[in-house]
Design a protein around this motif. Sequence first.
Motif, PDB file in Angstrom:
ATOM      1  N   TRP A   1       1.909  30.261  61.332  1.00 24.43           N
ATOM      2  CA  TRP A   1       1.273  29.055  61.114  1.00 24.43           C
ATOM      3  C   TRP A   1       0.774  28.577  59.821  1.00 24.43           C
ATOM      4  CZ3 TRP A   1      -3.018  29.783  58.432  1.00 24.43           C
ATOM      5  CH2 TRP A   1      -3.743  31.316  58.327  1.00 24.43           C
ATOM      6  N   ILE A   2       1.130  29.531  58.943  1.00 25.27           N
ATOM      7  CA  ILE A   2       0.822  29.069  57.478  1.00 25.27           C
ATOM      8  C   ILE A   2       1.831  27.899  57.086  1.00 25.27           C
ATOM      9  CG2 ILE A   2       2.629  30.753  56.357  1.00 25.27           C
ATOM     10  CD1 ILE A   2      -1.103  30.411  55.307  1.00 25.27           C
ATOM     11  N   ILE A   3       2.894  27.632  57.871  1.00 23.61           N
ATOM     12  CA  ILE A   3       3.809  26.456  57.585  1.00 23.61           C
ATOM     13  C   ILE A   3       3.165  25.322  57.729  1.00 23.61           C
ATOM     14  CG2 ILE A   3       5.012  26.343  59.847  1.00 23.61           C
ATOM     15  CD1 ILE A   3       6.590  26.238  56.515  1.00 23.61           C
ATOM     16  N   TYR A   4       2.344  25.424  58.493  1.00 22.73           N
ATOM     17  CA  TYR A   4       1.358  23.726  58.596  1.00 22.73           C
ATOM     18  C   TYR A   4       0.525  23.827  57.720  1.00 22.73           C
ATOM     19  CZ  TYR A   4       3.543  24.250  63.288  1.00 22.73           C
ATOM     20  OH  TYR A   4       4.402  24.367  64.460  1.00 22.73           O
ATOM     21  N   VAL A   5      -0.149  24.964  57.327  1.00 20.09           N
ATOM     22  CA  VAL A   5      -1.050  24.808  55.998  1.00 20.09           C
ATOM     23  C   VAL A   5      -0.178  24.164  54.739  1.00 20.09           C
ATOM     24  CG1 VAL A   5      -2.779  26.311  54.271  1.00 20.09           C
ATOM     25  CG2 VAL A   5      -2.499  26.679  56.971  1.00 20.09           C
ATOM     26  N   PHE A   6       1.052  24.756  54.439  1.00 17.12           N
ATOM     27  CA  PHE A   6       1.672  24.438  53.509  1.00 17.12           C
ATOM     28  C   PHE A   6       1.915  22.899  53.405  1.00 17.12           C
ATOM     29  CE2 PHE A   6       3.688  28.776  52.198  1.00 17.12           C
ATOM     30  CZ  PHE A   6       2.469  29.281  51.765  1.00 17.12           C
TER      31      PHE A   6
ATOM     32  N   ASP B   1       1.324  25.658  34.321  1.00 19.18           N
ATOM     33  CA  ASP B   1       2.680  26.075  35.169  1.00 19.18           C
ATOM     34  C   ASP B   1       2.083  26.574  36.628  1.00 19.18           C
ATOM     35  OD1 ASP B   1       5.482  26.175  35.663  1.00 19.18           O
ATOM     36  OD2 ASP B   1       4.812  28.150  36.050  1.00 19.18           O
ATOM     37  N   LEU B   2       0.991  27.255  36.414  1.00 18.67           N
ATOM     38  CA  LEU B   2       0.362  27.754  37.499  1.00 18.67           C
ATOM     39  C   LEU B   2      -0.261  26.834  38.467  1.00 18.67           C
ATOM     40  CD1 LEU B   2      -0.799  30.428  38.801  1.00 18.67           C
ATOM     41  CD2 LEU B   2      -2.882  30.034  37.454  1.00 18.67           C
ATOM     42  N   VAL B   3      -0.618  25.815  37.940  1.00 24.70           N
ATOM     43  CA  VAL B   3      -1.174  24.618  38.847  1.00 24.70           C
ATOM     44  C   VAL B   3       0.120  23.970  39.589  1.00 24.70           C
ATOM     45  CG1 VAL B   3      -2.306  22.566  38.788  1.00 24.70           C
ATOM     46  CG2 VAL B   3      -3.350  24.492  37.419  1.00 24.70           C
ATOM     47  N   PHE B   4       0.908  23.800  38.870  1.00 25.41           N
ATOM     48  CA  PHE B   4       2.259  23.103  39.341  1.00 25.41           C
ATOM     49  C   PHE B   4       3.137  23.913  40.250  1.00 25.41           C
ATOM     50  CE2 PHE B   4       1.822  20.202  35.523  1.00 25.41           C
ATOM     51  CZ  PHE B   4       1.778  18.847  36.249  1.00 25.41           C
ATOM     52  N   ALA B   5       3.060  25.228  40.015  1.00 23.27           N
ATOM     53  CA  ALA B   5       3.714  26.149  41.005  1.00 23.27           C
ATOM     54  C   ALA B   5       2.987  26.025  42.329  1.00 23.27           C
ATOM     55  CB  ALA B   5       3.646  27.534  40.461  1.00 23.27           C
ATOM     56  N   THR B   6       1.749  25.801  42.564  1.00 18.84           N
ATOM     57  CA  THR B   6       1.069  25.627  43.766  1.00 18.84           C
ATOM     58  C   THR B   6       1.428  24.423  44.614  1.00 18.84           C
ATOM     59  OG1 THR B   6      -0.714  24.406  43.010  1.00 18.84           O
ATOM     60  CG2 THR B   6      -1.003  26.841  42.914  1.00 18.84           C
ATOM     61  N   ASP B   7       2.394  23.516  43.966  1.00 19.34           N
ATOM     62  CA  ASP B   7       3.104  22.514  44.622  1.00 19.34           C
ATOM     63  C   ASP B   7       4.457  22.577  44.978  1.00 19.34           C
ATOM     64  OD1 ASP B   7       0.502  21.257  44.455  1.00 19.34           O
ATOM     65  OD2 ASP B   7       1.052  20.031  42.558  1.00 19.34           O
ATOM     66  N   SER B   8       4.950  23.076  43.871  1.00 26.35           N
ATOM     67  CA  SER B   8       6.420  23.214  43.859  1.00 26.35           C
ATOM     68  C   SER B   8       7.253  24.194  44.713  1.00 26.35           C
ATOM     69  CB  SER B   8       7.041  23.442  42.548  1.00 26.35           C
ATOM     70  OG  SER B   8       6.771  24.442  41.734  1.00 26.35           O
ATOM     71  N   ILE B   9       6.447  25.243  44.729  1.00 27.53           N
ATOM     72  CA  ILE B   9       6.914  26.565  45.735  1.00 27.53           C
ATOM     73  C   ILE B   9       6.861  26.169  47.109  1.00 27.53           C
ATOM     74  CG2 ILE B   9       6.594  28.962  46.180  1.00 27.53           C
ATOM     75  CD1 ILE B   9       6.267  29.524  43.214  1.00 27.53           C
ATOM     76  N   PRO B  10       5.638  25.857  47.563  1.00 28.28           N
ATOM     77  CA  PRO B  10       5.563  25.322  48.910  1.00 28.28           C
ATOM     78  C   PRO B  10       6.744  24.285  49.411  1.00 28.28           C
ATOM     79  CG  PRO B  10       3.431  25.658  48.242  1.00 28.28           C
ATOM     80  CD  PRO B  10       4.154  25.851  46.927  1.00 28.28           C
ATOM     81  N   ALA B  11       6.873  23.440  48.473  1.00 28.29           N
ATOM     82  CA  ALA B  11       7.822  22.264  48.540  1.00 28.29           C
ATOM     83  C   ALA B  11       9.201  23.021  48.749  1.00 28.29           C
ATOM     84  CB  ALA B  11       7.967  21.292  47.345  1.00 28.29           C
TER      85      ALA B  11
END
Length: 307
Positions: free
Chosen positions: A132-137, A206-216
């Motif tokens: 279900w974590i896919i829905y959180v992402f 980069d830490l902040v941006f990684a929270t967006d880009s990696i789930p993407a």
Amino acid sequence: MNSVPLLFWVLFNLLVLSLLALDLGVFHRAAHVVGKREALAWSVFWITLALAFNLGVYFWLGSDKALQFLTAYVVEKSLSLDNIFIFVLLFSYFAVPAQNQHRVLFYGILGALVMRGTFIALGVLLLAHLRWIIYVFGGFLVVTGVRLAGRRHIQVEPEHNPVLRLVRRWWPLTKTYEGQHFFVRRGGRWLATPLLVVLALVETTDLVFATDSIPAVFGITRDPFIVYTSNVLAVLGLRALYFLLAAVIASFVHLHVGLGIVLAYVGTKMLLSDVYHIPVSTSLVVIFVIVSVAMLVSWLKTHAAAG
């Protein structure tokens, strides 16, 4: 989930480490200002390397994996443009000498590779045990995309950054830059230079941006090898892209809208994953068109205003 042989992981990481050692130890051993021609040459090199690796993925892992890699790489490359905005503002705010900027970005990206590898491993673990974590992402990306698209101005307030406060608390700072050194020894004790402060803020960014880009990227593929390699190759080319675009990145006034739409699109794709599967080929075309249109509209508006 991961059918890629261990040898592939080992060889890829050896390649990356060799290139990083060659970059800093040979080509950028002495601090110098990176000009547009040099930046363009390095940008072409990193993009060519990524495309050559993509070709290898095609022959060794098949066309589906190759398409996933290319799409994930395009997503990461597009989202990395937002990093460049922040780098420009940080270097301007702290008046970082042009000849020292490459060194900051080199070590910043080295740290980013470690952080992103950790994030990817955590994401793989979560997706394997918590479906279900896919829905959180997905929901997170949609909300982030809407906020990014609606953003009008980027504000950098280093004084409010907790990392900056920690650096100043742990290490006494010199008042001026000391060449390309992060630390200097004075009066029998080690002092940090302002260059270390900038490096700490680059890592935080980069830490902040990684929270967006990696789930993407997880919205494109769940294969850890594809997620990891596309991230690494996109990040490796970020330094050259910065020096190539730093002077003109501010003219892309609508780029944030395009990147926000990309995040929202990928998030929606994740939310619909159990209901409707959007082909990777479709995602590649959609993402490429969105980013291209955003950059074209920005360019036209900037030149119309200048004219």
